[in-house]
Design a protein around this motif. Structure first.
Motif, short mmCIF file in Angstrom:
data_model
loop_
_atom_site.label_atom_id
_atom_site.label_comp_id
_atom_site.label_asym_id
_atom_site.label_seq_id
_atom_site.Cartn_x
_atom_site.Cartn_y
_atom_site.Cartn_z
N LEU A 275 0.82 -1.21 0.00
CA LEU A 275 0.00 0.00 0.00
C LEU A 275 0.85 1.26 0.00
O LEU A 275 0.44 2.31 -0.49
CB LEU A 275 -0.93 0.00 1.21
CG LEU A 275 -1.90 -1.19 1.34
CD1 LEU A 275 -2.78 -1.01 2.55
CD2 LEU A 275 -2.74 -1.33 0.09
N ASP A 276 2.08 1.15 0.54
CA ASP A 276 2.95 2.33 0.59
C ASP A 276 4.06 2.26 -0.46
O ASP A 276 5.04 2.98 -0.39
CB ASP A 276 3.58 2.46 1.98
CG ASP A 276 4.44 1.25 2.34
OD1 ASP A 276 4.33 0.21 1.64
OD2 ASP A 276 5.20 1.33 3.32
N GLY A 277 3.88 1.37 -1.45
CA GLY A 277 4.90 1.21 -2.48
C GLY A 277 4.43 1.64 -3.85
O GLY A 277 3.95 2.76 -4.04
N GLN A 278 4.52 0.71 -4.83
CA GLN A 278 4.19 1.04 -6.21
C GLN A 278 2.74 1.44 -6.38
O GLN A 278 2.41 2.32 -7.20
CB GLN A 278 4.48 -0.16 -7.12
CG GLN A 278 5.87 -0.74 -6.99
CD GLN A 278 5.96 -1.72 -5.83
OE1 GLN A 278 5.03 -1.92 -5.06
NE2 GLN A 278 7.11 -2.34 -5.72
N LEU A 279 1.84 0.81 -5.61
CA LEU A 279 0.42 1.13 -5.72
C LEU A 279 0.17 2.59 -5.33
O LEU A 279 -0.57 3.31 -6.00
CB LEU A 279 -0.39 0.20 -4.83
CG LEU A 279 -1.90 0.41 -4.82
CD1 LEU A 279 -2.48 0.30 -6.22
CD2 LEU A 279 -2.58 -0.58 -3.88
N ARG A 280 0.82 3.01 -4.29
CA ARG A 280 0.69 4.39 -3.82
C ARG A 280 1.13 5.38 -4.91
O ARG A 280 0.43 6.35 -5.22
CB ARG A 280 1.53 4.55 -2.55
CG ARG A 280 1.85 5.97 -2.12
CD ARG A 280 3.10 5.95 -1.26
NE ARG A 280 3.43 7.26 -0.72
CZ ARG A 280 3.27 7.62 0.54
NH1 ARG A 280 2.75 6.77 1.39
NH2 ARG A 280 3.63 8.81 0.95
N GLU A 281 2.31 5.11 -5.50
CA GLU A 281 2.83 6.02 -6.53
C GLU A 281 1.94 6.05 -7.75
O GLU A 281 1.75 7.10 -8.38
CB GLU A 281 4.26 5.60 -6.92
CG GLU A 281 5.28 5.74 -5.80
CD GLU A 281 5.28 7.14 -5.21
OE1 GLU A 281 5.26 8.12 -5.99
OE2 GLU A 281 5.29 7.26 -3.96
N GLY A 304 -13.16 7.21 -6.64
CA GLY A 304 -12.46 5.97 -6.34
C GLY A 304 -12.66 4.94 -7.45
O GLY A 304 -11.74 4.16 -7.76
N ALA A 305 -13.85 4.95 -8.07
CA ALA A 305 -14.12 4.01 -9.16
C ALA A 305 -13.19 4.28 -10.35
O ALA A 305 -12.66 3.34 -10.96
CB ALA A 305 -15.58 4.12 -9.59
N TYR A 306 -13.00 5.55 -10.67
CA TYR A 306 -12.11 5.91 -11.78
C TYR A 306 -10.67 5.50 -11.46
O TYR A 306 -9.95 4.94 -12.30
CB TYR A 306 -12.19 7.42 -12.04
CG TYR A 306 -11.25 7.89 -13.12
CD1 TYR A 306 -11.60 7.78 -14.46
CD2 TYR A 306 -10.01 8.44 -12.80
CE1 TYR A 306 -10.73 8.21 -15.46
CE2 TYR A 306 -9.15 8.87 -13.78
CZ TYR A 306 -9.51 8.75 -15.12
OH TYR A 306 -8.65 9.16 -16.10
N ILE A 307 -10.23 5.79 -10.23
CA ILE A 307 -8.87 5.43 -9.82
C ILE A 307 -8.66 3.92 -9.92
O ILE A 307 -7.64 3.46 -10.45
CB ILE A 307 -8.59 5.92 -8.38
CG1 ILE A 307 -8.58 7.46 -8.35
CG2 ILE A 307 -7.26 5.37 -7.87
CD1 ILE A 307 -8.55 8.04 -6.95
N THR A 308 -9.64 3.14 -9.43
CA THR A 308 -9.53 1.69 -9.49
C THR A 308 -9.44 1.20 -10.93
O THR A 308 -8.63 0.32 -11.26
CB THR A 308 -10.73 1.02 -8.79
OG1 THR A 308 -10.80 1.49 -7.44
CG2 THR A 308 -10.60 -0.49 -8.78
N THR A 309 -10.27 1.76 -11.81
CA THR A 309 -10.24 1.37 -13.22
C THR A 309 -8.87 1.64 -13.84
O THR A 309 -8.32 0.79 -14.56
CB THR A 309 -11.32 2.15 -14.01
OG1 THR A 309 -12.61 1.83 -13.47
CG2 THR A 309 -11.29 1.78 -15.48
N LYS A 310 -8.30 2.80 -13.55
CA LYS A 310 -6.99 3.15 -14.11
C LYS A 310 -5.89 2.27 -13.52
O LYS A 310 -4.94 1.89 -14.22
CB LYS A 310 -6.69 4.62 -13.86
CG LYS A 310 -7.65 5.60 -14.53
CD LYS A 310 -7.65 5.45 -16.04
CE LYS A 310 -6.38 5.95 -16.67
NZ LYS A 310 -6.41 5.86 -18.16
N VAL A 311 -6.01 1.97 -12.22
CA VAL A 311 -5.02 1.08 -11.58
C VAL A 311 -5.03 -0.28 -12.27
O VAL A 311 -3.98 -0.86 -12.56
CB VAL A 311 -5.31 0.94 -10.07
CG1 VAL A 311 -4.52 -0.23 -9.49
CG2 VAL A 311 -4.95 2.22 -9.34
#
Length: 350
Positions: A275-281, A304-311
């Motif tokens: 959570l504090d690594g690549q995902l965070r960046e 949050g839905a948009y962020i999740t989709t892009k992730v």
């Protein structure tokens, strides 16, 4: 060969076999041993894992973990994945270039591919024709002929197999005396096994990375794998191969649920989704890159839905759950790096 213990005696097992893409597509896994050896394939009478092809690059795709070259050798096409690249490094090869590719065969999402070991540019187009001729000749003179296990080994095969099994068992029991005083961990089901294994991986990871090959040899992990396996098979039948298979399947499950991702397929290296690594960046870069006129943006916040989709568009995190993204978002809020504009909408603190 019907003796798995002796397959490695065949020099073709690790040789880069000259082959056509059409033949790669027709390769089959080894009957009765697919789960145990998913990266080995039957080619005529031999067992292989590595290949060499020659052709023209007709497709190029890049993400932040690899470059995928689609190569056409005149008999078909196949994706060739180059993991040994820096994030978004400039592709070394271009569309239309003739190349020679050496790598390991694998299957991903029901598609056959090659994980590149080496790739070379061919400046002389006659080299591709030479590859064809060598491939045809080698298939006739070598690949189609069965590998004969030396007679001296066959004469003592039962004793050798028993010796190998004993070595496996010794490996499983290694350092057991030092563990007798350790508190037993209950592993009642698969989820408990996955959770416990993941905790070990987190402790062992260096900079978030873990090499799979070292994991099955660790006595503590062998112990939890054995406890898990005893839920479904007799303890007496559990050997080192069954333990390795259980751990390999667990790694695949952890990748599927977004807890791990592959950073180097060739060397079997994984990275923990921290959570504090690549995902965070990645989340921070998504929020930074968003334009205020996008349909998912309201009052300067990113949903949050948009962020999740892009992730999930990032190949490392394509299987990640919304809950893990939400945890990372909450951590960023607690650290005062982002704030909630509205429920489930986030913006950077300027």
């Amino acid at each position: 060969m019907d003796l798995p213990a002796f397959w490695a005696l065949d020099p073709l097992l690790k040789t880069h076999v000259k082959i056509f893409t059409a033949d790669i597509e027709r390769l089959s896994n080894i009957p009765d041993y697919h789960e145990q050896f998913p990266d080995l394939y039957k080619f005529d009478t031999r067992i292989i894992s590595n290949v060499e092809i020659a052709g023209t690059i007709v497709g190029l795709e890049q993400n932040n973990t690899m470059i995928i070259y689609t190569v056409d050798d005149g008999f078909g096409t196949i994706p060739c994945c180059n993991w040994a690249v820096r994030t978004y490094a400039e592709p070394e090869f271009e569309l239309g270039q003739s190349v020679r590719v050496l790598g390991r065969i694998s299957d991903y999402k029901n598609q056959r591919q090659i994980n590149i070991h080496e790739i070379y540019r061919m400046v002389d187009y006659n080299m591709e024709i030479l590859h064809w001729l060598q491939t045809i000749r080698l298939r006739e003179s070598v690949y189609s002929k069965p590998f004969d296990i030396p007679k001296d080994i066959l004469a003592h095969k039962d004793e050798l197999v028993a010796m190998l099994k004993t070595m496996d068992q010794d490996m499983i029991m290694e350092s057991e005396d030092s563990q007798t005083q350790e508190e037993d961990i209950e592993i009642p089901d698969e989820q408990a096994f996955l959770d416990t294994l993941y905790k070990y991986i987190e402790d062992l990871a260096v900079d978030g990375k873990i090499e799979y090959r070292a994991i099955p040899r660790l006595p503590a992990i062998q112990k939890i794998a054995r406890q898990y396996l005893t839920n479904s098979i007799p303890a007496a039948s559990i050997d080192y191969n069954k333990i390795k298979l259980a751990i390999r399947q667990a790694f695949a499950t952890l990748c599927a649920d977004g807890s791990l991702f592959v950073v180097d397929a060739e060397n079997d290296i994984y990275e923990i989704v921290r959570l504090d690594g690549q995902l965070r960046e990645l989340i921070l870069s998504i929020i930074r890159d968003v334009h205020v006129d996008q349909h998912d943006i309201h009052h300067g916040g990113v949903t949050g839905a948009y962020i999740t989709t892009k992730v999930k568009e990032d190949s490392r995190f394509e299987s990640i759950s919304w809950s893990k993204v939400f945890e990372a978002l909450q951590l960023l809020v607690l650290e005062s790096i982002i704030y909630q504009v509205n429920p489930h909408e986030y913006s950077l603190i300027q």
